[in-house]
Every structure is written in structure tokens, then in C-alpha cells.
Design an enzyme around this catalytic site. Structure first.
Site, mmCIF file in Angstrom:
data_model
loop_
_atom_site.group_PDB
_atom_site.id
_atom_site.type_symbol
_atom_site.label_atom_id
_atom_site.label_comp_id
_atom_site.label_asym_id
_atom_site.label_seq_id
_atom_site.Cartn_x
_atom_site.Cartn_y
_atom_site.Cartn_z
ATOM 1 N N TRP A 117 0.859 -1.181 0.000
ATOM 2 C CA TRP A 117 0.000 0.000 0.000
ATOM 3 C C TRP A 117 0.909 1.251 0.000
ATOM 4 C CZ3 TRP A 117 -1.938 2.781 4.810
ATOM 5 C CH2 TRP A 117 -2.946 3.690 4.484
ATOM 6 N N ASP A 154 -1.103 -5.486 9.140
ATOM 7 C CA ASP A 154 -2.031 -4.448 8.685
ATOM 8 C C ASP A 154 -3.312 -5.149 8.250
ATOM 9 O OD1 ASP A 154 -3.465 -2.485 7.469
ATOM 10 O OD2 ASP A 154 -1.883 -1.837 6.089
ATOM 11 N N ALA A 178 -6.773 -4.351 7.086
ATOM 12 C CA ALA A 178 -7.681 -3.295 6.625
ATOM 13 C C ALA A 178 -8.931 -3.842 5.934
ATOM 14 C CB ALA A 178 -6.935 -2.348 5.681
ATOM 15 N N LYS A 185 -13.443 -0.042 5.608
ATOM 16 C CA LYS A 185 -14.036 -0.793 4.498
ATOM 17 C C LYS A 185 -15.176 -1.692 4.967
ATOM 18 C CE LYS A 185 -10.645 1.111 2.644
ATOM 19 N NZ LYS A 185 -9.252 0.931 2.514
#
Ligand SMILES: Cc1ncc(COP(=O)(O)O)c(C=O)c1O
Length: 394
Positions: free
Chosen positions: A127, A208, A210, A243
Site C-alpha cells: 500500500w 495491517d 484493513a 471498508k
């Protein structure tokens, strides 16, 4: 002070969005955007979120600060959603953070404070915001090979080989699921190998997380992270609710510390709280309060899970439909990997001049590294988009 300041390099994705907005064509299509879209091209407020928001509006009696840790019930709910029973909760400490980015940033600053000489290893590609936020925390970084864009394949052997150069105390940043930008995820055997590597070399895993629920399901997507958590003594996790709850602009996330023993977890957490106190003092309340209400009310929670399942199933259907359309149009299996990958993104593996041609000739906007947002594909235009892409790369 400002007379010699040079402008920062433009953000490529934001630049593309601007160009898209100015494009007058009716059939233009934005596949660069980083948010979920439904079949109408909208990013709606989830019904469970809206109900919780209305309840919050009625019941909230104060806007006083929530405290430096944030909403404690939210933190407990997030810990159980992410970690399940993989780790004893007395070894874990959690705080609310402004989005996944906020969680990543404060945890990176914690590393900078407690292990300033550590190198953070991150995937190539990753990312685009990882590198800048690690640099902000003044951390050293190195990348490990992760993905062969040309052939649509994970480079696990290359990753493990590169990580053999990591030193004890280094940090291994991995994506929990739905890798952004590639959509290529580790399988459980690979997560187990990573856990062994961390144990063997004394590396600190930093996950991470997400896109929980956007890959194969809430439990399935957390399986790798939980396997890792069950094996290693220490771990950091940055979870985002942007999200999966669709609360992007509310900035909701959680930062988690797992330590070998409760006293170490507590001491490290006080350092994390001192980092956040100096950066933004207290987290925002609204979004986290909504997520807490959804997760603690059985009716709202089941409504949310249904909505999350709908988002995921739409993306899975688009993945298989788009891979099929590309197979038909290209008469080859070149893009079959799209059906096997997970989450919102995949890379087409096409050249920058081909991406430019697709934009110029067909009004389809794709980021320069060929990343597309699967959720941005309109259900009824898969063949047309596949044809536009294939005709521009032949
Ligand atoms: C891999 C990854 N990590 C973290 C984030 C940060 O999300 P948030 O909007 O919650 O800060 C994103 C958002 O796009 C992401 O793709």
C-alpha cells in the site's frame, strides 16, 4: 520560513481522480478509486450503521473527551473480532485509533520509540502509504519480494529468502488479508512458515488488517493472523473499520499490542498512550461508537454481517465474471488470476502506455501500476470493459 519550500510530489491516485472528474464522457469508468462500490456505483451508508447512528444521536448525552484509549467496549469488541480466542487477552492491549492509518502510524511511532534501530520489512509492492508513514516514524525500511505482477503470482520463496537477511528485533509488516494492491494472499501453511521464521529469527510481526471480511469471510480472513498470534510472543496489529463497516470518513480503527506477559503488555501500552497523547491526544468518538453499537447489539450485528457478506459476494462474483470475460476476449488464461485473488484490488499486469491508451480511447481510469478496484466494475459492463482492455493491449 516558507519561501524556499518545494511542493510535495502529487499523489498519483488523487491526480487520476481529478482527471476522471473532468472527463466529459458519459460512459467513463473509475477503476482507480479505493472505496467499495455497489452495483449502482455508490458507496452507501450500511443500514446497520445508519440504525446505530440514529440511536447514538438519540442517546448521546455529552461530547466530553472519550479518553486517550478511546471507547473501551469498542476496543474489547475489536479484539474479539480480530483475535478470536487465539491469544490470552491479558497479554493484549488495544486502543482506538483514527482509521487503519492512525493505528499504523502510532504503532510505527511506538516502534521508533522502543526499538529505533529496527528495520521494518515490507512487501514489494505494498500500500503506497506504508513507506511514508514508516518514514514519518523515522524507521529504517527494506522491501521483500512479494508478487510477480507479470505472471500474477505470489513470490513466497523469494519473500522467505529475502527475510533470511532480517536481524533479531526487526519488524515484519504483512497484510492480514486482501493484499493491497495485488489481491494475492498468504495461505495458512505460509502463515505458519512466517510464524516459524519470526520465532527463529526473533522478528516482530506487524499485521495491517484493513479488509477483514472482504476476502472469504470474517473467520476465514482472520485465520492467518490468529495462527500467527497463537504462536509468537509479541505482535502488533493495525485494524481498520473503514471498508468492512463502510465508515471511511469517520476514521475508525484499532491498534493492538500483544506481549509475552501481561506486565510487558501494560508497560508497552503506556508508551503507546504517551505517543497518541502527543500526536492527537484523544481519538474521535462518533465512528467507533457506531461500530461498538453494531457489534454489541445482536440484531445490528447480524444485519451488518449480512451486508458485509453481500459486499464480499458481489466482489467474488465480479472477480469470476471479469476473469471469464477477459478469457473470452483475449482467448487466453492470462487474466485467470483475478478469479483466485481476494479483496478489492488486483493488478492487471499491463504496461503504463497500455493503461494510458485504455484511458484515452475508452475513458477507463486505471492506476499507473495497473491496479484496478474490482468493486468499481459495473456488473452489466464486464464484457465491454474486458473488450476495451484487450483491444488496447494487443
Ligand atoms: C492496506 C491498507 N492499510 C491501511 C489502510 C488504511 O485505511 P484507513 O482508511 O482506515 O486509514 C488502507 C486503506 O486503503 C489499506 O489499503
Amino acid at each position: 520560513m516558507f519561501e524556499n519550500v518545494q511542493a510535495a510530489p502529487a499523489d498519483k491516485i488523487l491526480g487520476l481522480m481529478m482527471q476522471f472528474r473532468e472527463d466529459p464522457r458519459d460512459n467513463k469508468l473509475d477503476l482507480g478509486v479505493g472505496v467499495y462500490k455497489d452495483s449502482h456505483g455508490d458507496t452507501p451508508v450500511l443500514a446497520a450503521v445508519k440504525s446505530a447512528e440514529l440511536r447514538l444521536f438519540d442517546s448521546q448525552k455529552t461530547k466530553a473527551y472519550v479518553g486517550v484509549q478511546g471507547d473501551k467496549e469498542f476496543c474489547a469488541e475489536m479484539a474479539s473480532l480480530v483475535l478470536g480466542d487465539s491469544v490470552s487477552m491479558d497479554r493484549a492491549r488495544i486502543c482506538q485509533a483514527p482509521g487503519g492509518t492512525g493505528a499504523l502510524s502510532i504503532l510505527s511511532m511506538l516502534i521508533g520509540r522502543t526499538a529505533p534501530d529496527a528495520t521494518v520489512w515490507l512487501s514489494d509492492p505494498t500500500w503506497p502509504n506504508h513507506m511514508p508513514l514508516l518514514k514519518n516514524a523515522r524507521l529504517k525500511t527494506q522491501q521483500y519480494p512479494y508478487y510477480d505482477t507479470k505472471n500474477g503470482k505470489l513470490l513466497f520463496d523469494g519473500m522467505m529468502e529475502a527475510l533470511s537477511a532480517a536481524k533479531p528485533g526487526d519488524v515484519l509488516l504483512v497484510h492480514g488479508c486482501c493484499h493491497n494492491p495485488t489481491g494475492a494472499d498468504l495461505d495458512l501453511a505460509q502463515w505458519a512458515a512466517i510464524a516459524d521464521l519470526c520465532l527463529e529469527k526473533g522478528l516482530l510481526p506487524f499485521v495491517d488488517f484493513a479488509y477483514l471480511g472482504f476476502g472469504d469471510g470474517l473467520e476465514e480472513d482472520a485465520a492467518g493472523l490468529r495462527l500467527l498470534a497463537s504462536k509468537v510472543p509479541e505482535m502488533l496489529i493495525a485494524a481498520s473499520c473503514s471498508k468492512n463497516f463502510g465508515v471511511y470518513r469517520e476514521r475508525v480503527g484499532a491498534a493492538m499490542i500483544i506481549a509475552a506477559a501481561p506486565a510487558q503488555a501494560e508497560a508497552t501500552f503506556t508508551q503507546l498512550m504517551s505517543v497518541t497523547r502527543a500526536v492527537y491526544s484523544m481519538p474521535p468518538d462518533h465512528g467507533a461508537a457506531i461500530v461498538r453499537m453494531v457489534l454489541t447489539d445482536p440484531h445490528l450485528k447480524s444485519e451488518w454481517i449480512t451486508e458485509l457478506n453481500d459486499m464480499r459476494n458481489r466482489m467474488l462474483k465480479l472477480r469470476s465474471g471479469f476473469a471469464e470475460a477477459l478469457r473470452r476476449e483475449s482467448n487466453s488464461s492470462r487474466f485467470d488470476f483475478i478469479a483466485d485473488q481476494r479483496g478489492m484490488f488486483s493488478r492487471l499486469g499491463i504496461a503504463p502506455e497500455e493503461i494510458d491508451r485504455i484511458r484515452a480511447d475508452h475513458g477507463i481510469y486505471i492506476v499507473g501500476d495497473s491496479r484496478i478496484n474490482i468493486a468499481g466494475l459495473p456488473d452489466n459492463r464486464l464484457d465491454e470493459v474486458a473488450r476495451a482492455i484487450v483491444s488496447s493491449i494487443e
